[in-house]
Design a protein around this motif. Structure first.
Motif, PDB file in Angstrom:
ATOM      1  N   GLU A  36       0.824  -1.203   0.000  1.00  0.00           N
ATOM      2  CA  GLU A  36       0.000   0.000   0.000  1.00  0.00           C
ATOM      3  C   GLU A  36       0.859   1.255   0.000  1.00  0.00           C
ATOM      4  N   LYS A  37       1.895   1.250   0.839  1.00  0.00           N
ATOM      5  CA  LYS A  37       2.767   2.429   0.921  1.00  0.00           C
ATOM      6  C   LYS A  37       3.554   2.611  -0.371  1.00  0.00           C
ATOM      7  N   GLY A  38       4.030   1.512  -0.932  1.00  0.00           N
ATOM      8  CA  GLY A  38       4.803   1.592  -2.169  1.00  0.00           C
ATOM      9  C   GLY A  38       3.988   2.151  -3.318  1.00  0.00           C
ATOM     10  N   ILE A  39       2.750   1.671  -3.456  1.00  0.00           N
ATOM     11  CA  ILE A  39       1.886   2.167  -4.531  1.00  0.00           C
ATOM     12  C   ILE A  39       1.495   3.619  -4.267  1.00  0.00           C
ATOM     13  N   GLU A  40       1.285   3.956  -2.997  1.00  0.00           N
ATOM     14  CA  GLU A  40       0.984   5.353  -2.651  1.00  0.00           C
ATOM     15  C   GLU A  40       2.110   6.283  -3.101  1.00  0.00           C
ATOM     16  N   LEU A  41       3.340   5.910  -2.798  1.00  0.00           N
ATOM     17  CA  LEU A  41       4.490   6.731  -3.190  1.00  0.00           C
ATOM     18  C   LEU A  41       4.642   6.781  -4.705  1.00  0.00           C
ATOM     19  N   TYR A  42       4.443   5.643  -5.346  1.00  0.00           N
ATOM     20  CA  TYR A  42       4.532   5.601  -6.806  1.00  0.00           C
ATOM     21  C   TYR A  42       3.514   6.554  -7.428  1.00  0.00           C
ATOM     22  N   ASN A  43       2.295   6.568  -6.886  1.00  0.00           N
ATOM     23  CA  ASN A  43       1.231   7.423  -7.422  1.00  0.00           C
ATOM     24  C   ASN A  43       1.453   8.902  -7.107  1.00  0.00           C
ATOM     25  N   GLN A  44       2.416   9.172  -6.242  1.00  0.00           N
ATOM     26  CA  GLN A  44       2.805  10.558  -5.950  1.00  0.00           C
ATOM     27  C   GLN A  44       4.066  10.941  -6.723  1.00  0.00           C
ATOM     28  N   TYR A  45       4.428  10.131  -7.689  1.00  0.00           N
ATOM     29  CA  TYR A  45       5.633  10.336  -8.502  1.00  0.00           C
ATOM     30  C   TYR A  45       6.906  10.279  -7.655  1.00  0.00           C
ATOM     31  N   LYS A  46       6.889   9.411  -6.664  1.00  0.00           N
ATOM     32  CA  LYS A  46       8.064   9.200  -5.814  1.00  0.00           C
ATOM     33  C   LYS A  46       8.560   7.769  -6.018  1.00  0.00           C
ATOM     34  N   ALA A  47       8.881   7.455  -7.259  1.00  0.00           N
ATOM     35  CA  ALA A  47       9.234   6.080  -7.611  1.00  0.00           C
ATOM     36  C   ALA A  47      10.484   5.599  -6.882  1.00  0.00           C
ATOM     37  N   ILE A  48      11.445   6.475  -6.670  1.00  0.00           N
ATOM     38  CA  ILE A  48      12.677   6.069  -5.976  1.00  0.00           C
ATOM     39  C   ILE A  48      12.358   5.612  -4.556  1.00  0.00           C
ATOM     40  N   SER A  49      11.540   6.393  -3.851  1.00  0.00           N
ATOM     41  CA  SER A  49      11.162   6.035  -2.483  1.00  0.00           C
ATOM     42  C   SER A  49      10.285   4.786  -2.445  1.00  0.00           C
ATOM     43  N   ALA A  50       9.541   4.543  -3.522  1.00  0.00           N
ATOM     44  CA  ALA A  50       8.604   3.414  -3.551  1.00  0.00           C
ATOM     45  C   ALA A  50       9.304   2.068  -3.647  1.00  0.00           C
ATOM     46  N   VAL A  51      10.505   2.030  -4.217  1.00  0.00           N
ATOM     47  CA  VAL A  51      11.170   0.759  -4.525  1.00  0.00           C
ATOM     48  C   VAL A  51      11.364  -0.106  -3.293  1.00  0.00           C
ATOM     49  N   THR A  52      11.845   0.463  -2.206  1.00  0.00           N
ATOM     50  CA  THR A  52      12.109  -0.328  -0.997  1.00  0.00           C
ATOM     51  C   THR A  52      10.849  -1.021  -0.509  1.00  0.00           C
ATOM     52  N   TYR A  53       9.738  -0.303  -0.488  1.00  0.00           N
ATOM     53  CA  TYR A  53       8.471  -0.883  -0.026  1.00  0.00           C
ATOM     54  C   TYR A  53       7.972  -1.953  -0.994  1.00  0.00           C
ATOM     55  N   LEU A  54       8.081  -1.686  -2.273  1.00  0.00           N
ATOM     56  CA  LEU A  54       7.578  -2.640  -3.265  1.00  0.00           C
ATOM     57  C   LEU A  54       8.407  -3.908  -3.308  1.00  0.00           C
ATOM     58  N   LYS A  55       9.710  -3.797  -3.043  1.00  0.00           N
ATOM     59  CA  LYS A  55      10.545  -4.997  -2.964  1.00  0.00           C
ATOM     60  C   LYS A  55      10.084  -5.901  -1.833  1.00  0.00           C
ATOM     61  N   LEU A  56       9.804  -5.299  -0.691  1.00  0.00           N
ATOM     62  CA  LEU A  56       9.328  -6.084   0.457  1.00  0.00           C
ATOM     63  C   LEU A  56       7.996  -6.746   0.126  1.00  0.00           C
ATOM     64  N   ALA A  57       7.086  -6.014  -0.491  1.00  0.00           N
ATOM     65  CA  ALA A  57       5.788  -6.575  -0.849  1.00  0.00           C
ATOM     66  C   ALA A  57       5.925  -7.673  -1.897  1.00  0.00           C
ATOM     67  N   ALA A  58       6.838  -7.479  -2.848  1.00  0.00           N
ATOM     68  CA  ALA A  58       7.038  -8.476  -3.907  1.00  0.00           C
ATOM     69  C   ALA A  58       7.572  -9.782  -3.339  1.00  0.00           C
ATOM     70  N   GLU A  59       8.351  -9.703  -2.275  1.00  0.00           N
ATOM     71  CA  GLU A  59       8.876 -10.916  -1.638  1.00  0.00           C
ATOM     72  C   GLU A  59       7.763 -11.789  -1.077  1.00  0.00           C
ATOM     73  N   GLY A  60       6.590 -11.182  -0.858  1.00  0.00           N
ATOM     74  CA  GLY A  60       5.445 -11.947  -0.361  1.00  0.00           C
ATOM     75  C   GLY A  60       4.659 -12.619  -1.468  1.00  0.00           C
ATOM     76  N   GLY A  61       5.135 -12.493  -2.719  1.00  0.00           N
ATOM     77  CA  GLY A  61       4.486 -13.180  -3.835  1.00  0.00           C
ATOM     78  C   GLY A  61       3.313 -12.438  -4.430  1.00  0.00           C
ATOM     79  N   ASP A  62       3.229 -11.120  -4.198  1.00  0.00           N
ATOM     80  CA  ASP A  62       2.120 -10.332  -4.728  1.00  0.00           C
ATOM     81  C   ASP A  62       2.453  -9.879  -6.146  1.00  0.00           C
ATOM     82  N   ASP A  63       1.696 -10.365  -7.129  1.00  0.00           N
ATOM     83  CA  ASP A  63       2.016 -10.068  -8.528  1.00  0.00           C
ATOM     84  C   ASP A  63       1.846  -8.588  -8.862  1.00  0.00           C
TER      85      ASP A  63
END
Length: 327
Positions: A36-63
């Motif tokens: 949720e936080k990663g997508i929130e940051l991405y949608n605010q054009y903060k893609a660099i900040s979003a990566v760390t959160y999205l990596k953690l979420a991706a490790e959980g197998g979320d496509d």
């Protein structure tokens, strides 16, 4: 006989094993929150900040988290590198059509040209064919979003129309926009305007914030200020940056060109929320042009009240978002 009994109950134990494996593989609460936080940051054009959160979420197998991870990495680097491609491939392997399309749009790498890729690696055309097959299957089952993806894949306006007719609010917005820009065939200009309003209204009522602002714009053209105010406020309440900036600015006007009641406290509160958007979008620049002029007309007590209002709004409304297209 004992052997037969063992064989008889084997499927039951296998089912238990599979269920326990699926449970252990499910994303943790921390990973869901990270998505949720990663997508929130991405949608605010903060893609660099979003990566760390999205990596953690991706490790959980979320496509979907994997897809957004690929998007964030690709946009940060301005091209699809190996890390982004792996995120897309992992997502596509789980059936994510958006990732299939993104891979299908990529330029084939050297191993494809040299015909020496690792076994199982797909070329861009294979990914696009798979995306089309998957989207077509889901569209045939009545999935309106997949109908829209068929439009993205094929460019055939019939799919855009089908998606809109089946209630996908993004497709409704796109169809209205296409008509606004001269697409489609209408015998009379009035018929075109009616179609634009019809689909923009459907998109807005379906909860799509750009559709809300689109309908507000249509209302202005019709000189329907009440409708304009209503949909501008709804867009602001959704967290849509354009809506928040517009609504906040109009509340600070005296007199108001659009009939908003002067509210300096709320105006200051809403506009100051936008200071957190230090990524793209250039919205901070606009706020810095407007907010100081509003502050000049306020007392210290009003500014203090506005800051409290701002915190209350933030805790009770969706996060700010530019609502960029997912694809």
């Amino acid at each position: 006989m004992k052997s037969l009994n063992t064989m008889k109950f084997f499927p039951f134990f296998l089912l238990l094993y599979l269920l326990s494996t699926a449970t252990s593989a499910a994303p943790s609460p921390e990973q869901k929150e990270a998505k949720e936080k990663g997508i929130e940051l991405y949608n605010q054009y903060k893609a660099i900040s979003a990566v760390t959160y999205l990596k953690l979420a991706a490790e959980g197998g979320d496509d979907e988290a994997m897809y957004y991870l690929g998007e964030a990495i690709r946009k940060n680097n301005r091209y699809m590198n190996a890390e982004a491609q792996k995120a897309y491939e992992d997502s596509a392997a789980l059936g994510n059509i958006y990732s299939m399309i993104r891979l299908g749009q990529a330029t084939d790498d050297l191993c494809i040209a040299m015909n020496n890729c690792p076994q199982g690696k797909k070329a861009a055309k294979e990914w696009m064919d798979l995306a089309k097959k998957s989207a077509s299957l889901e569209a045939g089952r009545g999935n309106a979003e997949s109908m829209y993806l068929m439009y993205e894949i094929s460019g055939d306006d019939k799919w855009l129309e089908k998606s809109a007719q089946n209630g996908f609010s993004l497709a409704q917005f796109r169809l209205a926009t296409k008509y606004q820009e001269g697409g489609g065939f209408f015998l009379l200009p009035a018929n075109r305007l009616d179609a634009v309003e019809l689909w923009m209204k459907a998109s807005a009522e379906g909860g799509y914030p750009p559709g809300m602002m689109g309908l507000a714009a249509v209302s202005i053209e019709k000189k329907d200020l009440e409708s304009f105010r209503l949909w501008n406020e709804k867009a602001a309440a959704s967290g849509y940056v354009e809506g928040v900036f517009g609504y906040g600015s109009y509340l600070g006007e005296d007199p108001s060109n659009y009939g908003f009641k002067l509210d300096l406290v709320k105006s200051y509160a809403l506009l100051s929320l936008l200071y957190e958007l230090d990524g793209g979008g250039h919205v901070r620049r606009n706020v810095e042009d407007v907010l100081p002029e509003i502050a000049k007309r306020m007392s210290p007590e009003q500014i203090k009240e506005a800051k409290k209002f701002s915190e209350a709004w933030k805790s009770s409304h969706p996060p700010l978002s530019f609502f960029p297209d997912k694809l």
